[in-house]
Design an enzyme around this catalytic site. Structure first.
Site, PDB file in Angstrom:
ATOM      1  CD  GLU A  19     -47.961 -18.306 -84.273  1.00  0.00           C
ATOM      2  OE1 GLU A  19     -47.654 -17.164 -84.660  1.00  0.00           O
ATOM      3  OE2 GLU A  19     -49.141 -18.698 -84.187  1.00  0.00           O
ATOM      4  CG  ASP A  58     -49.392  -9.074 -85.506  1.00  0.00           C
ATOM      5  OD1 ASP A  58     -49.005  -9.971 -86.258  1.00  0.00           O
ATOM      6  OD2 ASP A  58     -49.482  -9.208 -84.273  1.00  0.00           O
ATOM      7  CE  LYS A  85     -45.749 -12.498 -79.698  1.00  0.00           C
ATOM      8  NZ  LYS A  85     -47.132 -12.011 -79.481  1.00  0.00           N
ATOM      9  CG  ASP A 113     -46.162 -14.610 -86.629  1.00  0.00           C
ATOM     10  OD1 ASP A 113     -45.572 -13.519 -86.775  1.00  0.00           O
ATOM     11  OD2 ASP A 113     -47.392 -14.691 -86.487  1.00  0.00           O
ATOM     12  CD1 TRP A 165     -48.093 -18.193 -80.162  1.00  0.00           C
ATOM     13  CD2 TRP A 165     -49.994 -17.125 -79.648  1.00  0.00           C
ATOM     14  NE1 TRP A 165     -47.757 -17.097 -79.381  1.00  0.00           N
ATOM     15  CE2 TRP A 165     -48.915 -16.428 -79.055  1.00  0.00           C
ATOM     16  CE3 TRP A 165     -51.287 -16.648 -79.458  1.00  0.00           C
ATOM     17  CZ2 TRP A 165     -49.091 -15.276 -78.304  1.00  0.00           C
ATOM     18  CZ3 TRP A 165     -51.471 -15.501 -78.689  1.00  0.00           C
ATOM     19  CH2 TRP A 165     -50.363 -14.816 -78.129  1.00  0.00           C
ATOM     20  CG  HIS A 212     -49.548 -17.029 -88.648  1.00  0.00           C
ATOM     21  ND1 HIS A 212     -50.085 -16.926 -87.385  1.00  0.00           N
ATOM     22  CD2 HIS A 212     -50.379 -17.847 -89.337  1.00  0.00           C
ATOM     23  CE1 HIS A 212     -51.187 -17.659 -87.310  1.00  0.00           C
ATOM     24  NE2 HIS A 212     -51.369 -18.239 -88.473  1.00  0.00           N
ATOM     25  CG  HIS A 250     -44.434 -14.871 -83.307  1.00  0.00           C
ATOM     26  ND1 HIS A 250     -45.308 -15.856 -82.883  1.00  0.00           N
ATOM     27  CD2 HIS A 250     -45.171 -13.736 -83.384  1.00  0.00           C
ATOM     28  CE1 HIS A 250     -46.520 -15.339 -82.725  1.00  0.00           C
ATOM     29  NE2 HIS A 250     -46.455 -14.053 -83.026  1.00  0.00           N
ATOM     30  CG  ASP A 265     -51.217 -13.279 -87.289  1.00  0.00           C
ATOM     31  OD1 ASP A 265     -52.201 -12.584 -86.984  1.00  0.00           O
ATOM     32  OD2 ASP A 265     -50.490 -13.832 -86.450  1.00  0.00           O
TER      33      ASP A 265
END
Length: 417
Positions: free
Chosen positions: A225, A295, A227, A258, A184, A285, A261, A325
């Protein structure tokens, strides 16, 4: 907790009425390893000994006392957390968490800096995963790393990621299980961007250079990854979802999904079946976004249960690297680990206790009435009794008993740091 066995026997009968063998479910759950993230233990600071500040869209809030400040403290805290989590698992390590006796440039880190992790993992029966750390560094202050227009900066980060893959291959070989490496990059821009293609082309070329060094799949698997945005990269993210999915599928790499994200109206539970049509494996994640990629510690909410249901219903477990994560500095950090890990396992357990074959049969015959009826009825079945028995079988605290252990460790260990 008293009467765990008795409660389980009653629950077993209830699930048997729906064709579910709870004994078999428990044995299956015992063999699912979840990758617990090391960075919850010290708020993503690491042990580079440079006194750096978090940058690149990474931010923690809170100042709960007792965080780990050395590798020995972190390993002790992880051991304590694992003692309260059923089953055997994995630990996800970031590159800044090496056993550094003195400051080491990130493009110069080597396998020897992670030997202590490998030895510790073997002793404790866990496996390791790995991540390059492309944030919180002077060479990332412009908001760009491997997509930077300056070749010197770009090459620095390429060397760092190459070094991380070498370390991961060493780890995978030593532990006899592929080390999952998640790539990432915080690259992006705060305001209106004119050239969106240039940075993405540079990132693609840099990744090609990184992956030009090949390792056996038995040692390492690479994941990309994406985002949607980050702090300081609100207007443009180089590694967008489209970029990362296209790159991963075209280069035969894993896609990392994720939970935080994507746009707030998107959920990764809906993306799993789409991704698995085109890739062999996926890395997760799992975190809990609150309005953005914040998070938070995962809770047993609908999305977590939906993620688990997708993995179980479609037999994706064996093709998925499940990792957590999040980082919360406002609560006891060990408790944050235990709550999140146990919730991920609870979600998987709930999914495994579903009569999936029967539900699919009803769905394919367009019997939507009974599909809905069964889905609603099983919500009140006593999965908690099965969970408690699972914990007892794994010799870890049942129910809230772990909270007492956590308090004692806090009083005896972390509060004295």
């Amino acid at each position: 907790m008293k009467n765990v066995k008795e409660a389980y026997e009653l629950a077993k009968q209830s699930y048997a009425e729906y064709g579910i063998d709870t004994d078999a479910v428990i044995e299956r759950l015992k063999n699912i390893r979840i990758s617990m993230h090391c960075w919850q233990g010290d708020d993503v600071i690491g042990f580079e000994n440079t006194g750096g500040q978090l940058t690149g869209g990474i931010q923690t809030t809170g100042n709960y006392p007792g965080k780990a400040t050395t590798l020995d403290e972190l390993l002790a805290d992880i051991e304590k957390a694992l003692s309260m989590i059923p089953g055997k698992h994995r630990i996800n390590v970031h590159a800044i968490y090496g056993d550094f006796k003195e400051p080491v440039a990130r493009d110069q880190i080597k396998p020897e800096h992670f030997k202590k992790w490998v030895d510790w993992a073997k002793k404790n029966g866990v496996y390791l995963d790995f991540n390059p750390t492309c944030f919180s560094h002077p060479m990332s202050e412009d908001g760009l790393t491997i997509s930077h227009p300056n070749k010197e900066v770009r090459d620095f980060w390429i060397r760092h990621v190459k070094a991380c893959r070498e370390i991961a291959a060493y780890i995978g070989k030593e532990q006899g299980s592929p080390c999952a490496v998640n790539h990432w990059f915080p690259d992006g821009m705060k305001d209106i961007t004119v050239d969106k293609y240039g940075p993405r082309k540079r990132m693609a070329d840099a990744l090609d250079e990184v992956f030009s060094v090949e390792y056996p799949k038995e040692y390492i698997v690479d994941a990309i990854e994406s985002k949607v945005f980050g702090i300081g990269a609100e207007s443009y993210t180089v590694g967008s979802n489209e970029f990362c999915v296209a790159y991963a599928t075209s280069r035969n790499k894993l896609i990392t999904l994720d939970a935080g994200h994507y746009h707030p109206t998107e959920v990764i539970s809906d993306k799993l079946s789409a991704a698995f049509c085109f890739v062999d494996e996926v890395l997760l994640h799992v975190s809990r976004p609150v309005r953005w990629d914040s998070d938070h510690v995962i809770v047993l909410d609908d999305e977590l249960k939906n993620i688990a249901a997708e993995l179980v219903r479609n037999d994706f477990i064996g093709r998925t690297h499940i990792g957590l994560d999040y980082f919360d500095a406002s609560i006891n950090r060990i408790a944050a680990w235990v709550i999140g890990m146990r919730n991920m396992q609870k979600a998987l357990l709930i999914a495994m206790l579903e009569p999936t074959s029967d539900l699919i049969e009803k769905e394919q015959s367009f019997n939507f009435t009974e599909r809905l009826a069964v889905l609603e009825e099983i919500k009140t079945l006593p999965f908690g009794a099965v969970w408690n028995y699972f914990c007892e079988q794994c010799n870890v605290p049942v129910g809230g008993e772990w909270i007492t252990e956590m308090r004692k460790y806090e009083a005896d260990v972390t509060s004295k740091r």
